[in-house]
Write an enzyme that holds these catalytic residues in place. Structure first.
Site, PDB file in Angstrom:
ATOM      1  N   GLU A  97       0.841  -1.197   0.000  1.00 37.64           N
ATOM      2  CA  GLU A  97       0.000   0.000   0.000  1.00 37.64           C
ATOM      3  C   GLU A  97       0.875   1.245   0.000  1.00 37.64           C
ATOM      4  O   GLU A  97       1.936   1.281   0.628  1.00 37.64           O
ATOM      5  CB  GLU A  97      -0.898  -0.014   1.245  1.00 37.64           C
ATOM      6  CG  GLU A  97      -1.962   1.056   1.267  1.00 37.64           C
ATOM      7  CD  GLU A  97      -2.943   0.859   2.431  1.00 37.64           C
ATOM      8  OE1 GLU A  97      -3.362   1.870   3.014  1.00 37.64           O
ATOM      9  OE2 GLU A  97      -3.275  -0.305   2.751  1.00 37.64           O
ATOM     10  N   ASP A  99       0.194   5.387   0.545  1.00 34.74           N
ATOM     11  CA  ASP A  99      -0.893   6.239   1.049  1.00 34.74           C
ATOM     12  C   ASP A  99      -0.616   7.728   1.003  1.00 34.74           C
ATOM     13  O   ASP A  99       0.437   8.191   1.444  1.00 34.74           O
ATOM     14  CB  ASP A  99      -1.169   5.930   2.529  1.00 34.74           C
ATOM     15  CG  ASP A  99      -1.741   4.559   2.778  1.00 34.74           C
ATOM     16  OD1 ASP A  99      -2.294   3.976   1.841  1.00 34.74           O
ATOM     17  OD2 ASP A  99      -1.623   4.076   3.911  1.00 34.74           O
ATOM     18  N   GLU A 101      -3.066  10.523   2.852  1.00 32.77           N
ATOM     19  CA  GLU A 101      -4.260  10.754   3.645  1.00 32.77           C
ATOM     20  C   GLU A 101      -4.239  12.199   4.143  1.00 32.77           C
ATOM     21  O   GLU A 101      -3.189  12.707   4.547  1.00 32.77           O
ATOM     22  CB  GLU A 101      -4.342   9.789   4.836  1.00 32.77           C
ATOM     23  CG  GLU A 101      -4.459   8.332   4.437  1.00 32.77           C
ATOM     24  CD  GLU A 101      -4.664   7.413   5.635  1.00 32.77           C
ATOM     25  OE1 GLU A 101      -4.591   7.895   6.781  1.00 32.77           O
ATOM     26  OE2 GLU A 101      -4.885   6.213   5.411  1.00 32.77           O
ATOM     27  N   HIS A 114      -0.738  12.967   5.653  1.00 27.02           N
ATOM     28  CA  HIS A 114      -0.193  11.745   6.243  1.00 27.02           C
ATOM     29  C   HIS A 114       0.212  10.822   5.099  1.00 27.02           C
ATOM     30  O   HIS A 114      -0.586  10.533   4.201  1.00 27.02           O
ATOM     31  CB  HIS A 114      -1.281  11.106   7.112  1.00 27.02           C
ATOM     32  CG  HIS A 114      -0.937   9.789   7.710  1.00 27.02           C
ATOM     33  ND1 HIS A 114      -0.568   9.643   9.025  1.00 27.02           N
ATOM     34  CD2 HIS A 114      -0.947   8.533   7.190  1.00 27.02           C
ATOM     35  CE1 HIS A 114      -0.357   8.365   9.288  1.00 27.02           C
ATOM     36  NE2 HIS A 114      -0.582   7.673   8.184  1.00 27.02           N
TER      37      HIS A 114
END
Length: 294
Positions: A97, A99, A101, A114
C-alpha cells in the site's frame, strides 16, 4: 520554483496503456450509497460524508508500477474528524500500500498530510506534513511515482518523500503485487484531529471533497500479464543505459536529481511534523532498518 519541480510528465510520443481524464471510463464508485457522484461529464468526482456514511471510489484497472496523478480540493471550513484519502493498495494480509491521507482540522487550523508505505503487510512508515498552501481553496495535484527502485510522493510537482528500494539490505519493497487506486472520504473523529479530542461537527455536514485530473501513466495488469506504456521499458532494457533523473522521459527510471533532492529536504525541514525514523519511543528496539540507510 520550476527548477525544483520533479518534471515527471511522460514524453508526448508515448502511448499510455493506462491514462486518465474521464471517471466514467477509469473509475467506479465503490461504496457510499449514492454519496459519491461523477460530475462534469466525467471530468470530476465528488465524495460526500454525512453522519450516516462516507463514500469512496476505485480505479477499474490494477497497476504494477506507474505514475499516478490526482487533483484534489479538500473539505473546506471545519473539517475536523474527516479523512480524505488517495492511495494504491493490493489485497490480503500481506498487502502492499502507498498512502496519501488528509486529516481534517477545525476552521483556521491546517490539514495534516499523512503518508505511509506498506510492504508485505507491514506498515508503520508514517511521515506527516503541513501543506504550504490552503488545500481547500483550489485543486492541487498529488502524485505517486512507483517504480522498481523508488516510491516518490509529490505535491504540485514538488517531491516530499522518497522511499527507496533497500531489498538488498533486508527491507521489503512493493514490487510484485498489482495495486488498485482507491480514494475515500470518511469519518475518523476517534483519532484524526488532535488525537481524537476534536470531533466532527455534523451541523456542517454534508462534507464534500472533489477530485479531478485522474491520470495513470502506468503498467496495467490484465489476465495475469503486465502491459506498459510504449517506451517505458526501453531505457531500462538498453545495454549500459543510465537511470533517468527527475525530468527524464519515463517514470520507470525516475529518481530525484540533486536539485529535486534539495527541494525535498527543504520541504521536510520546513513542513514535516512527524517522521517514524526519529521516533525512538515508538521503536525501543531500534528504528526500522531503512532509517539507518542513506
Amino acid at each position: 520554483m520550476r527548477s525544483f519541480a520533479l518534471g515527471i510528465a511522460a514524453m508526448a510520443c508515448m502511448v499510455a496503456i493506462a491514462h486518465g481524464g474521464n471517471f466514467f471510463q477509469d473509475a467506479e464508485i465503490s461504496w457510499g450509497q449514492g454519496r459519491g457522484k461523477i460530475v462534469n461529464g466525467g471530468r470530476g468526482l465528488d465524495l460526500t460524508l454525512d453522519k450516516s456514511s462516507g463514500s469512496g471510489f476505485q480505479s477499474k484497472n490494477e497497476y504494477l508500477f506507474g505514475k499516478i496523478d490526482m487533483q484534489i480540493k479538500l473539505v473546506p471550513g471545519n473539517s475536523a474528524g474527516t479523512v480524505t484519502t488517495f492511495y494504491l493498495s493490493s489485497q490480503g494480509a500481506t498487502h502492499d500500500e502507498i498512502d496519501f491521507e488528509f486529516l481534517g482540522n477545525v476552521t483556521g487550523e491546517p490539514y495534516t498530510l499523512h503518508t505511509n508505505v506498506f510492504a508485505q503487510g507491514q506498515g508503520q512508515r508514517e511521515q506527516q506534513f503541513r501543506l504550504w498552501f490552503d488545500p481547500t481553496k483550489d485543486f492541487h495535484t498529488y502524485t505517486i511515482i512507483w517504480n522498481p527502485q523508488h516510491i516518490i510522493f509529490a505535491v504540485d510537482g514538488t517531491p516530499i518523500r522518497d522511499f527507496k528500494n533497500h531489498e538488498a539490505r533486508g527491507v521489503a519493497f512493493p514490487k510484485s503485487q498489482p495495486m488498485r487506486l482507491y480514494a475515500s472520504l470518511w469519518n475518523a473523529d476517534d483519532w484524526a484531529t488532535q488525537g481524537g479530542r476534536v470531533k466532527a461537527d455534523w451541523s456542517k455536514a454534508p462534507f464534500v471533497a472533489s477530485f479531478r485530473g485522474f491520470n495513470a501513466d502506468a503498467c496495467v495488469m490484465a489476465n495475469g500479464k503486465q502491459q506498459c506504456p510504449v517506451g517505458t521499458l526501453e531505457t531500462a532494457a538498453a545495454p549500459g543505459g543510465r537511470r533517468g533523473r527527475a525530468g527524464s522521459s519515463s517514470w520507470w527510471n525516475q529518481e530525484l536529481s540533486d536539485m529535486s533532492y534539495r527541494r525535498m529536504r527543504w520541504v521536510q525541514r520546513k513542513f514535516m511534523i512527524y517522521n517514524y525514523c526519529t521516533d525512538a519511543k515508538r521503536f525501543p528496539q531500534g528504528v526500522p532498518a531503512e532509517c539507518k540507510l542513506r
